[in-house]
Design a protein around this motif. Sequence first.
Motif, PDB file in Angstrom:
ATOM      1  N   LEU A 176       0.831  -1.204   0.000  1.00 55.56           N
ATOM      2  CA  LEU A 176       0.000   0.000   0.000  1.00 55.56           C
ATOM      3  C   LEU A 176       0.868   1.259   0.000  1.00 55.56           C
ATOM      4  O   LEU A 176       0.503   2.278  -0.584  1.00 55.56           O
ATOM      5  CB  LEU A 176      -0.954   0.003   1.201  1.00 55.56           C
ATOM      6  CG  LEU A 176      -2.018  -1.113   1.200  1.00 55.56           C
ATOM      7  CD1 LEU A 176      -2.916  -0.987   2.430  1.00 55.56           C
ATOM      8  CD2 LEU A 176      -2.871  -1.077  -0.070  1.00 55.56           C
ATOM      9  N   MET A 177       2.037   1.183   0.650  1.00 55.09           N
ATOM     10  CA  MET A 177       2.965   2.322   0.630  1.00 55.09           C
ATOM     11  C   MET A 177       3.358   2.628  -0.815  1.00 55.09           C
ATOM     12  O   MET A 177       3.395   3.780  -1.243  1.00 55.09           O
ATOM     13  CB  MET A 177       4.252   1.998   1.423  1.00 55.09           C
ATOM     14  CG  MET A 177       4.088   2.008   2.921  1.00 55.09           C
ATOM     15  SD  MET A 177       3.477   3.556   3.563  1.00 55.09           S
ATOM     16  CE  MET A 177       4.871   4.612   3.288  1.00 55.09           C
ATOM     17  N   PHE A 178       3.606   1.559  -1.567  1.00 50.87           N
ATOM     18  CA  PHE A 178       3.979   1.718  -2.975  1.00 50.87           C
ATOM     19  C   PHE A 178       2.827   2.386  -3.736  1.00 50.87           C
ATOM     20  O   PHE A 178       3.033   3.087  -4.712  1.00 50.87           O
ATOM     21  CB  PHE A 178       4.306   0.347  -3.567  1.00 50.87           C
ATOM     22  CG  PHE A 178       4.735   0.405  -5.001  1.00 50.87           C
ATOM     23  CD1 PHE A 178       5.990   0.890  -5.346  1.00 50.87           C
ATOM     24  CD2 PHE A 178       3.884   0.004  -6.020  1.00 50.87           C
ATOM     25  CE1 PHE A 178       6.387   0.969  -6.672  1.00 50.87           C
ATOM     26  CE2 PHE A 178       4.272   0.078  -7.350  1.00 50.87           C
ATOM     27  CZ  PHE A 178       5.530   0.564  -7.674  1.00 50.87           C
ATOM     28  N   GLY A 179       1.618   2.135  -3.248  1.00 48.72           N
ATOM     29  CA  GLY A 179       0.440   2.738  -3.880  1.00 48.72           C
ATOM     30  C   GLY A 179       0.244   4.193  -3.464  1.00 48.72           C
ATOM     31  O   GLY A 179      -0.845   4.738  -3.613  1.00 48.72           O
ATOM     32  N   GLY A 180       1.278   4.821  -2.880  1.00 44.88           N
ATOM     33  CA  GLY A 180       1.204   6.254  -2.570  1.00 44.88           C
ATOM     34  C   GLY A 180       1.028   6.520  -1.085  1.00 44.88           C
ATOM     35  O   GLY A 180       0.674   7.640  -0.705  1.00 44.88           O
ATOM     36  N   GLY A 181       1.252   5.514  -0.234  1.00 46.12           N
ATOM     37  CA  GLY A 181       1.058   5.684   1.210  1.00 46.12           C
ATOM     38  C   GLY A 181      -0.221   4.980   1.630  1.00 46.12           C
ATOM     39  O   GLY A 181      -1.186   4.924   0.862  1.00 46.12           O
ATOM     40  N   VAL A 182      -0.220   4.430   2.833  1.00 43.73           N
ATOM     41  CA  VAL A 182      -1.338   3.581   3.262  1.00 43.73           C
ATOM     42  C   VAL A 182      -2.655   4.358   3.259  1.00 43.73           C
ATOM     43  O   VAL A 182      -3.669   3.888   2.728  1.00 43.73           O
ATOM     44  CB  VAL A 182      -1.058   2.983   4.658  1.00 43.73           C
ATOM     45  CG1 VAL A 182      -2.263   2.214   5.161  1.00 43.73           C
ATOM     46  CG2 VAL A 182       0.167   2.084   4.609  1.00 43.73           C
ATOM     47  N   ARG A 183      -2.628   5.569   3.818  1.00 47.97           N
ATOM     48  CA  ARG A 183      -3.874   6.342   3.890  1.00 47.97           C
ATOM     49  C   ARG A 183      -4.388   6.681   2.491  1.00 47.97           C
ATOM     50  O   ARG A 183      -5.564   6.503   2.179  1.00 47.97           O
ATOM     51  CB  ARG A 183      -3.646   7.614   4.720  1.00 47.97           C
ATOM     52  CG  ARG A 183      -4.923   8.395   4.944  1.00 47.97           C
ATOM     53  CD  ARG A 183      -4.700   9.704   5.677  1.00 47.97           C
ATOM     54  NE  ARG A 183      -5.907  10.498   5.565  1.00 47.97           N
ATOM     55  CZ  ARG A 183      -6.943  10.407   6.390  1.00 47.97           C
ATOM     56  NH1 ARG A 183      -6.905   9.584   7.399  1.00 47.97           N
ATOM     57  NH2 ARG A 183      -8.012  11.149   6.208  1.00 47.97           N
ATOM     58  N   HIS A 184      -3.478   7.145   1.658  1.00 46.53           N
ATOM     59  CA  HIS A 184      -3.868   7.494   0.288  1.00 46.53           C
ATOM     60  C   HIS A 184      -4.432   6.265  -0.427  1.00 46.53           C
ATOM     61  O   HIS A 184      -5.465   6.338  -1.113  1.00 46.53           O
ATOM     62  CB  HIS A 184      -2.665   8.049  -0.472  1.00 46.53           C
ATOM     63  CG  HIS A 184      -2.928   8.237  -1.937  1.00 46.53           C
ATOM     64  ND1 HIS A 184      -3.552   9.365  -2.431  1.00 46.53           N
ATOM     65  CD2 HIS A 184      -2.687   7.431  -3.002  1.00 46.53           C
ATOM     66  CE1 HIS A 184      -3.671   9.248  -3.738  1.00 46.53           C
ATOM     67  NE2 HIS A 184      -3.159   8.083  -4.118  1.00 46.53           N
ATOM     68  N   ALA A 185      -3.744   5.124  -0.255  1.00 48.26           N
ATOM     69  CA  ALA A 185      -4.172   3.893  -0.949  1.00 48.26           C
ATOM     70  C   ALA A 185      -5.576   3.479  -0.494  1.00 48.26           C
ATOM     71  O   ALA A 185      -6.397   3.033  -1.307  1.00 48.26           O
ATOM     72  CB  ALA A 185      -3.175   2.768  -0.678  1.00 48.26           C
ATOM     73  N   ARG A 186      -5.860   3.654   0.774  1.00 44.23           N
ATOM     74  CA  ARG A 186      -7.200   3.291   1.273  1.00 44.23           C
ATOM     75  C   ARG A 186      -8.243   4.323   0.834  1.00 44.23           C
ATOM     76  O   ARG A 186      -9.371   3.975   0.498  1.00 44.23           O
ATOM     77  CB  ARG A 186      -7.182   3.155   2.794  1.00 44.23           C
ATOM     78  CG  ARG A 186      -6.397   1.936   3.271  1.00 44.23           C
ATOM     79  CD  ARG A 186      -6.528   1.711   4.775  1.00 44.23           C
ATOM     80  NE  ARG A 186      -5.843   0.486   5.153  1.00 44.23           N
ATOM     81  CZ  ARG A 186      -6.344  -0.745   5.025  1.00 44.23           C
ATOM     82  NH1 ARG A 186      -7.567  -0.902   4.544  1.00 44.23           N
ATOM     83  NH2 ARG A 186      -5.658  -1.810   5.373  1.00 44.23           N
ATOM     84  N   MET A 187      -7.826   5.607   0.851  1.00 47.00           N
ATOM     85  CA  MET A 187      -8.795   6.642   0.477  1.00 47.00           C
ATOM     86  C   MET A 187      -9.183   6.577  -0.997  1.00 47.00           C
ATOM     87  O   MET A 187     -10.257   7.041  -1.386  1.00 47.00           O
ATOM     88  CB  MET A 187      -8.248   8.036   0.827  1.00 47.00           C
ATOM     89  CG  MET A 187      -8.287   8.373   2.306  1.00 47.00           C
ATOM     90  SD  MET A 187      -9.903   8.110   3.095  1.00 47.00           S
ATOM     91  CE  MET A 187     -10.903   9.365   2.300  1.00 47.00           C
TER      92      MET A 187
END
Length: 248
Positions: free
Chosen positions: A52-63
């Motif tokens: 998820l970090m690779f996806g732009g950060g955990v919060r961003h990835a979830r949002m």
Amino acid sequence: MGEEATAMQDTAASGAGIRDAIGPLIGRNRIAADFYDGPGWPRFRRWEQGFLMFGGGVRHARMEIVRHVLDIRKTNAMGLEVGIGDGENLALLPRGWEVHGVDVARTRLEVCLARYPSISGRLAWAEGEALPYEDATFDACWSIGGFNYFRDHEAALREMQRVTRRGGPLVVADEVPGLHRAGIGHLIGLPWIDAYWLRALGLDRAFVEMVLSFDVDLDGLVARVWPGARRYRIWRGMGYCWVSRNEY
Ligand SMILES: C[S@@+](CC[C@H](N)C(=O)[O-])C[C@H]1O[C@@H](n2cnc3c(N)ncnc32)[C@H](O)[C@@H]1O
């Protein structure tokens, strides 16, 4: 340890606050429950966070997903998360929402309850394929991160429709199936290498076999069961997010 922490642990350990609505688990749901209840999940979770970090950060990835749930623009909505796990998405939802959750893994529900005691009475040990709620109970219904390996995807999609009010958002997101085919083992014709590293990340043997043999056309299935749904590309293309306004 403080009294509050001890009380939280006692509540979680006794399972009070978790409704039992589960039947005998078979197929992929059995494999998923064994894995998420077992010691492999806390190990694998670290890699999931990295993903998820690779996806732009955990919060961003979830949002990228949760924003579609919030599209309902209500401050006091009633929502259901199918496959709620440890409750990672709860902090991203408005405080005024009444969020319920189901999961096939009892241990995950206990952890969720220990982390968020206020959810007591709103968790159910149940399959996404057989949701223990009346028709049109919720304003929104979502599933994040478990859908690929649900036993019966069509049944789960129909259940999400059934328990959600007309017009409410339905959201399903997960990683794109078959990502492992980009692994070095598949690329050089030695797929056992990919099985090896998937096990090293924490997945058990049955889960790895399930991942490697998965061949469901999920995009075709979702498009058929939720006509009009829109597919969003998330996590830099490594994930999908299907969004529908319930027409049921
Ligand atoms: C990767 S975790 C994601 C948890 C949480 N949604 C999140 O975003 O962190 C997937 C969860 O889905 C649950 N699950 C898998 N298959 C399920 C099914 N058929 N019905 C309900 N829950 C399921 C698993 O037990 C696990 O807790």
